[in-house]
Design an enzyme around this catalytic site. Sequence first.
Site, PDB file in Angstrom:
ATOM      1  N   GLU A  66      -2.378  -3.659 -10.419  1.00 17.27           N
ATOM      2  CA  GLU A  66      -1.721  -2.781 -11.139  1.00 17.27           C
ATOM      3  C   GLU A  66      -1.297  -2.925 -12.337  1.00 17.27           C
ATOM      4  O   GLU A  66      -1.065  -2.138 -13.280  1.00 17.27           O
ATOM      5  CB  GLU A  66      -0.455  -2.267 -10.029  1.00 17.27           C
ATOM      6  CG  GLU A  66      -0.927  -1.716  -8.837  1.00 17.27           C
ATOM      7  CD  GLU A  66      -0.028  -1.783  -7.811  1.00 17.27           C
ATOM      8  OE1 GLU A  66       1.140  -2.251  -7.981  1.00 17.27           O
ATOM      9  OE2 GLU A  66      -0.472  -1.616  -6.399  1.00 17.27           O
TER      10      GLU A  66
ATOM     11  N   GLU B 208      -7.547 -10.309  -4.154  1.00 11.97           N
ATOM     12  CA  GLU B 208      -7.261  -8.961  -3.715  1.00 11.97           C
ATOM     13  C   GLU B 208      -8.234  -7.854  -4.215  1.00 11.97           C
ATOM     14  O   GLU B 208      -8.183  -7.619  -5.565  1.00 11.97           O
ATOM     15  CB  GLU B 208      -5.898  -8.587  -4.478  1.00 11.97           C
ATOM     16  CG  GLU B 208      -4.601  -9.253  -4.016  1.00 11.97           C
ATOM     17  CD  GLU B 208      -3.297  -8.743  -3.988  1.00 11.97           C
ATOM     18  OE1 GLU B 208      -2.791  -8.358  -3.055  1.00 11.97           O
ATOM     19  OE2 GLU B 208      -3.007  -8.040  -5.238  1.00 11.97           O
TER      20      GLU B 208
ATOM     21  N   LYS C 136       6.768  -4.609  -5.206  1.00  9.00           N
ATOM     22  CA  LYS C 136       6.244  -3.390  -6.286  1.00  9.00           C
ATOM     23  C   LYS C 136       7.573  -2.623  -6.493  1.00  9.00           C
ATOM     24  O   LYS C 136       8.633  -3.063  -6.609  1.00  9.00           O
ATOM     25  CB  LYS C 136       5.420  -2.387  -5.754  1.00  9.00           C
ATOM     26  CG  LYS C 136       4.084  -3.240  -5.132  1.00  9.00           C
ATOM     27  CD  LYS C 136       2.806  -2.350  -4.961  1.00  9.00           C
ATOM     28  CE  LYS C 136       1.706  -3.303  -4.252  1.00  9.00           C
ATOM     29  NZ  LYS C 136       0.641  -2.425  -4.229  1.00  9.00           N
TER      30      LYS C 136
ATOM     31  N   HIS D  14      -1.484  -9.143 -11.285  1.00  9.20           N
ATOM     32  CA  HIS D  14      -1.566  -8.135 -10.229  1.00  9.20           C
ATOM     33  C   HIS D  14      -2.504  -6.776 -10.801  1.00  9.20           C
ATOM     34  O   HIS D  14      -2.313  -6.425 -11.912  1.00  9.20           O
ATOM     35  CB  HIS D  14      -0.222  -7.360  -9.822  1.00  9.20           C
ATOM     36  CG  HIS D  14      -0.538  -6.864  -8.405  1.00  9.20           C
ATOM     37  ND1 HIS D  14      -0.875  -5.283  -8.651  1.00  9.20           N
ATOM     38  CD2 HIS D  14      -0.335  -7.095  -7.228  1.00  9.20           C
ATOM     39  CE1 HIS D  14      -1.147  -4.957  -7.279  1.00  9.20           C
ATOM     40  NE2 HIS D  14      -0.607  -5.734  -6.302  1.00  9.20           N
TER      41      HIS D  14
ATOM     42  N   GLY E 100      -3.516  -0.851  -1.132  1.00  8.36           N
ATOM     43  CA  GLY E 100      -2.543   0.500  -0.628  1.00  8.36           C
ATOM     44  C   GLY E 100      -3.493   1.439  -0.311  1.00  8.36           C
ATOM     45  O   GLY E 100      -3.157   2.679  -0.260  1.00  8.36           O
TER      46      GLY E 100
ATOM     47  N   SER F 131      -4.015  -4.199   1.957  1.00 11.10           N
ATOM     48  CA  SER F 131      -4.086  -3.482   3.279  1.00 11.10           C
ATOM     49  C   SER F 131      -3.677  -4.275   4.510  1.00 11.10           C
ATOM     50  O   SER F 131      -4.199  -3.621   5.591  1.00 11.10           O
ATOM     51  CB  SER F 131      -5.030  -2.467   3.326  1.00 11.10           C
ATOM     52  OG  SER F 131      -5.056  -1.331   2.468  1.00 11.10           O
TER      53      SER F 131
ATOM     54  N   ASN G 263       5.103  -8.311  -1.660  1.00  2.97           N
ATOM     55  CA  ASN G 263       5.156  -7.847  -3.160  1.00  2.97           C
ATOM     56  C   ASN G 263       5.978  -6.337  -2.854  1.00  2.97           C
ATOM     57  O   ASN G 263       5.284  -5.289  -2.303  1.00  2.97           O
ATOM     58  CB  ASN G 263       3.902  -7.494  -3.763  1.00  2.97           C
ATOM     59  CG  ASN G 263       3.850  -6.813  -4.948  1.00  2.97           C
ATOM     60  OD1 ASN G 263       4.942  -6.635  -5.563  1.00  2.97           O
ATOM     61  ND2 ASN G 263       2.686  -6.479  -5.494  1.00  2.97           N
TER      62      ASN G 263
END
Length: 243
Positions: free
Chosen positions: A93, A161, A9, A91, A167, A203, A7
């Site tokens: 985010e 996730e 992003k 996702h 991250g 991560s 991904n």
Amino acid sequence: MKYIYGNWKMNFLDQDVNKFIKDFKKEKKPANVEFGLAVPFLHLQKMVKKLQKKCFIGAQNVCYAESGAYTGETSAKMLADKKTCFSLVGHSERRTKFLETNEQINQKIKLLLNNGIMPLLCVGETKEERAEKKTKRVLKTQLTKALKDVPNGKKFIIAYEPVWAIGTGITPEKSEIVENISYIKKVLSENNYLGICVLYGGSVNPENAKSLLGDDIIDGALVGGASLDAKKFVNIAVNLMRE
Ligand code: PGA
């Protein structure tokens, strides 16, 4: 078969994309690994043209509505028109920064499937939810709401996730990943969604790939940061498949 999906992003200009394509083609890839990359809309066409034979190319988002007055959005039909193989949905985010709801996620999944695009649905608990021991409840709610009225037999992928691992460089123990992915698979099979792959995301890098993902129940990884470097991205697969 293991699945290593990336991904990107909101990263990469044209020159970075060109470098990635060159580097990715050069890297020796292990057998029995399927690669996929979710890229920004602006890079979709080029990536499909240049890399689709070696790596499935997908979008990072899709509109929850079919077409019309949705300024700035991209429809599932448009993605299909550009030969997009899959799209990320839900996702964390997008859920937190763009306030995406489970109902919208459900609409997106149905539109993608109707247009022949495979949804890659992301689910996972926050740090607070984990501390309050609500992980399984959160996963069940996210899954059942996202898959409401989605017929059995359709192909999709789930990425587990944990939001606190995305991250941050912090990862769960493998045992925790195995426990939660087993639970996700149990919920899916109770609802007659059979043979669905469940990846881990958060991560992942070449160094922790084997210790984090080396279990039959974990079908692969969804990789953010480390997918921006073709060598690192491929090496996640190389190290995972190492005896
Ligand atoms: P990360 O991102 O690998 O950079 O933690 C994972 C993701 O957001 O899918």
